[in-house]
Design a protein around this motif. Sequence first.
Motif, short mmCIF file in Angstrom:
data_model
loop_
_atom_site.label_atom_id
_atom_site.label_comp_id
_atom_site.label_asym_id
_atom_site.label_seq_id
_atom_site.Cartn_x
_atom_site.Cartn_y
_atom_site.Cartn_z
N ALA A 13 38.77 45.39 35.40
CA ALA A 13 38.44 46.68 36.00
C ALA A 13 39.69 47.30 36.60
CB ALA A 13 37.40 46.49 37.10
N HIS A 14 39.62 48.58 36.81
CA HIS A 14 40.63 49.24 37.63
C HIS A 14 40.35 48.82 39.07
CE1 HIS A 14 43.58 52.40 38.39
NE2 HIS A 14 42.88 52.73 39.46
N ILE A 15 41.38 48.81 39.90
CA ILE A 15 41.17 48.36 41.27
C ILE A 15 40.10 49.20 41.98
CG2 ILE A 15 43.04 49.78 42.21
CD1 ILE A 15 43.56 47.11 43.96
N HIS A 17 36.93 49.23 41.45
CA HIS A 17 35.74 49.61 40.68
C HIS A 17 34.61 48.59 40.84
CE1 HIS A 17 37.45 52.91 37.83
NE2 HIS A 17 37.81 53.09 39.09
N GLY A 18 34.91 47.45 41.52
CA GLY A 18 33.82 46.54 41.87
C GLY A 18 33.84 45.17 41.22
N LYS A 19 35.02 44.76 40.76
CA LYS A 19 35.15 43.47 40.10
C LYS A 19 34.76 42.30 41.01
CE LYS A 19 39.09 41.28 39.41
NZ LYS A 19 40.00 40.28 38.93
N SER A 20 35.32 42.27 42.21
CA SER A 20 35.03 41.15 43.12
C SER A 20 33.57 41.15 43.55
CB SER A 20 35.90 41.23 44.37
OG SER A 20 37.25 41.24 44.01
N THR A 21 33.03 42.32 43.81
CA THR A 21 31.64 42.41 44.23
C THR A 21 30.72 41.90 43.12
OG1 THR A 21 32.31 44.39 45.43
CG2 THR A 21 29.96 43.94 45.33
N LEU A 22 31.03 42.28 41.90
CA LEU A 22 30.22 41.81 40.78
C LEU A 22 30.33 40.29 40.61
CD1 LEU A 22 28.35 42.34 38.38
CD2 LEU A 22 30.39 42.77 36.98
N ASN A 133 29.31 50.67 36.82
CA ASN A 133 28.96 50.16 38.16
C ASN A 133 28.85 51.31 39.17
OD1 ASN A 133 28.51 48.11 40.09
ND2 ASN A 133 30.68 48.13 40.68
N LYS A 134 28.28 50.98 40.30
CA LYS A 134 28.13 51.92 41.43
C LYS A 134 27.20 53.08 41.09
CE LYS A 134 32.77 50.95 43.24
NZ LYS A 134 33.84 51.39 44.12
N ILE A 135 26.14 52.80 40.29
CA ILE A 135 25.21 53.88 39.95
C ILE A 135 24.41 54.34 41.16
CG2 ILE A 135 24.97 53.34 37.48
CD1 ILE A 135 22.24 51.99 38.39
N ASP A 136 24.49 53.56 42.26
CA ASP A 136 23.80 53.96 43.49
C ASP A 136 24.50 55.10 44.20
OD1 ASP A 136 25.44 52.27 45.97
OD2 ASP A 136 25.79 51.71 43.89
N LEU A 137 25.75 55.36 43.87
CA LEU A 137 26.49 56.42 44.57
C LEU A 137 25.94 57.79 44.20
CD1 LEU A 137 30.25 55.38 44.18
CD2 LEU A 137 28.85 55.26 46.26
P1 GDP Z 1 37.69 45.34 42.96
O1 GDP Z 1 38.98 45.88 43.50
O2 GDP Z 1 37.44 45.82 41.56
O3 GDP Z 1 37.55 43.85 43.10
O4 GDP Z 1 36.55 46.03 43.81
P2 GDP Z 1 35.66 45.44 44.98
O5 GDP Z 1 34.58 44.55 44.42
O6 GDP Z 1 36.51 44.90 46.04
O7 GDP Z 1 34.93 46.77 45.44
C1 GDP Z 1 35.65 47.87 45.96
C2 GDP Z 1 34.74 48.67 46.90
O8 GDP Z 1 33.65 49.22 46.17
C3 GDP Z 1 34.14 47.80 47.98
O9 GDP Z 1 34.11 48.57 49.16
C4 GDP Z 1 32.74 47.53 47.48
O10 GDP Z 1 31.82 47.31 48.53
C5 GDP Z 1 32.41 48.80 46.74
N1 GDP Z 1 31.44 48.57 45.67
C6 GDP Z 1 31.46 47.62 44.73
N2 GDP Z 1 30.40 47.73 43.92
C7 GDP Z 1 29.68 48.77 44.38
C8 GDP Z 1 28.45 49.41 43.97
O11 GDP Z 1 27.79 49.01 43.02
N3 GDP Z 1 28.05 50.48 44.69
C9 GDP Z 1 28.75 50.96 45.75
N4 GDP Z 1 28.27 52.03 46.39
N5 GDP Z 1 29.88 50.40 46.17
C10 GDP Z 1 30.35 49.32 45.49
#
Ligand code: GDP
Length: 598
Positions: A13-15, A17-22, A133-137
Motif C-alpha cells: 500500500a501507499h503509506i 492507506h491502512g496496511k498495518s490496520t488491515l 479500504n476506508k469505505i467508512d470515510l
Molecule cells: P499504513 O501506513 O498503510 O500501515 O496505514 P495504517 O494502518 O497505519 O493506517 C493509517 C491511518 O488510517 C490510521 O490512522 C488508521 O487508523 C487509519 N485507517 C486505517 N484503515 C482505516 C479504515 O478502514 N477507515 C478509516 N476511517 N481509517 C482507517
Amino acid sequence: KRQESIRNFSIIAHIDHGKSTLADRILQQTETVSDREMQAQLLDSMDLERERGITIKLNAVELTYNAKDGKEYIFHLIDTPGHVDFSYEVSRSLAACEGAVLVVDAAQGIEAQTLANVYLAIDNDLEILPVINKIDLPAADPERVRGEIEDVIGIDASEAVLASAKAGIGIEEILEQIVEYVPAPIGDVEAPLKALIFDSVYDSYRGVVLNIRVMEGVVKPGDVIKLMSNDKEYEVTEVGIFSPKAVQKDFLMVGDVGYVTASIKNIQDTRVGDTITLADNPADEALEGYRRMNPMVYCGLYPIDTSKNVELREALEKLELNDSALEFEAETSQALGFGFRCGFLGLLHMDVIQERLEREFNLDLITTAPSVIYHVNRTDGSMQVIDNPADFPDPSMIESVEEPFVKANIMVPNDYVGAVMEISQRKRGEFVTMDYLDEYRVNVVYNLPLSEIVYDFFDKLKSSTKGYASFDYELIGYRPSNLVKMEILLNNETVDALSFIVHREFAYERGRLIVDKLRKLIPRQQFEVPIQAAIGTKIVARTDIKALRKNVLAKCYGGDVSRKRKLLEKQKEGKKRMKSIGSVEVPQDAFMAVLKMD
Ligand code: GDP
Ligand code: MG
C-alpha cells in the motif's frame, strides 16, 4: 497435502492507506491473537526484548484460517519491512510470496507508492488482490478508485473487496479471496533444499536468525546447511515459525516461511537474498537473488566522540546485515576526523539508518550533507566517480561533469498542477508528460537532476500542494551539467565536510545563503570568525561571526563557585553536538545547512 493448503502473501500500500490496520484485523479475525491477547502478546515480546537485549522483528506471521470450503489453510503474512519507500525491502519480501493484497484508500485513490509497489509485485509474478479500504470515510468514493485501479494499473478490479480495516468490514472476504486466488506454493519436497533468505536479525544469544522461505526440499535441526554465495557451512540448531511469537518446529518444508538459527556469529557471512542449501545434498544453482540496488545518495557519518569509531563500524555492520543496500567505507575528513562514507538508496533510507544508529546503538553522530554520485571527465581523458564533494578535482583538471537524472512521477489533484510545474521548472526539470488518472487527479512526469531532489524538492512539493502530492522516482542516467564545487572557509581554513556541488547558475545565490545560515548557526567565539564561500580561488560570499563581547565566566570572577560550575556545565551541554574545527566550535546543524534553505 500440506503444501496445497499454504498461502504466502504480503500486503502492499501507499503509506497511510491502512496496511498495518488491515494486518492487525487479519490477525484478530484468524484468532492468531485474540482481542484481549493482542495487547498482552505485544507487551510480552517487548519485555523479552528488554530482558534479553535483542530486537525481535515480526516479519512473517503464520496464521491458520478455516475457510468457507470447510478446509484449514496455513497463511504466511509476510510484512514488507522498513518504510514503503524502500522498494528494495518490499521487493525482497515479495520474492517470498505468491500473492499480494493491494490496499488502496477509497478517498485518496492511487498514489505514487501504490504504483511503485504494484510494479514490484508484477515483476515478482504475484497474484494481485485489490482491496479498496476506508469505505467508512465520508469522502470515500470506491467506484472512482475501482476505475483508477483498472485504468492506471491495468488490472481487473471488478472483484476488489470494499473494506474498512478500521471498522472490520470486508476482512473475511479478503481472506476468502486469498484462499481462492493466491496460488499454493509450487516446488518439490523431495528436491535438494533451496531456501531464500529474505531477512535476518542478529540475536546475541542465538547468533544470526535467518528468515527464510523454503522453495524446495526440507530443513530441520541437525542438518548442515550451506550458504550458496560463499560456501560457508553451519549446523542448524533450531527452526520455527512466528505466530507471532517464535514457535519451534521439527522442520520447515517447501512453501514454509519461518526462521533458522545455526550459531552463525559472523554476520558478514549471511546476506539477505542468498540461498541456503544442504551441505551433503546441495542444489545445483542458487535461487535468483535480489536485484542489487545501488546507493544513490552518500553522506559522511562521524562519531562526535572520536573514540567511538570502532563502535560505529560494528553498528554499521549489524545494520548492513539485513540491509544490503547500505554501503559504507572508512574515510577521513580534515575537519571531522575518522568516520565513514555511507551510501543510501535515498534520503529516507539515510534518515532511518541515522536514527537507528543513534537510538539503537547510542551513538552521537555528525552527519554531513548528502551528495549524489558525480561523473567527472578530466582533461587527461579519464573519468572520475565522485561521491564526496571534497574529492572534486581542481577546476583546471575538469573537462566536463555529469550528474544523475531521474524520471519523477508526481501525482496531484489537478488544482495543483501549476504549482508542481513551477517547482519542477525551478529545479532544472524537463517536462515529459501529464496524464489524467481520473477526473480530478493528474500524474505529472518530469526529468529532474537527482541532486535537486536530494536538496529540498520534496519539502517544497509538499508545502506547495498542501501535502496532496505523492512522488516517486527512478534513475534514468547521467547528463552533462554545468557544475562547480563550492568550498566553505571558516576562519580562513577550508572545511572539507562543508563542501558541496552546485549548478553554476545557482552558485552565487547558494553561496550567499549558506554563509548567512552558518553565521546564524555557529555560536560566537572569543574571536571574530570570517565565513567565506569560494569557487576555486574566487570568494563568492563572505560574512563574519562577531566575537563574544565578554567571557561568560568574567562576571563570576572570584564569586560564587556553584554558579560558575553551572555555567560551565551549561556550556558543556551545548557542546554535545559540536565539533571543534580548528579553533571554531561548529554544531551539527551547520553540516546540514547546505540543505533545506529557503
Ligand atoms: P499504513 O501506513 O498503510 O500501515 O496505514 P495504517 O494502518 O497505519 O493506517 C493509517 C491511518 O488510517 C490510521 O490512522 C488508521 O487508523 C487509519 N485507517 C486505517 N484503515 C482505516 C479504515 O478502514 N477507515 C478509516 N476511517 N481509517 C482507517
Ligand atoms: Mg504501517
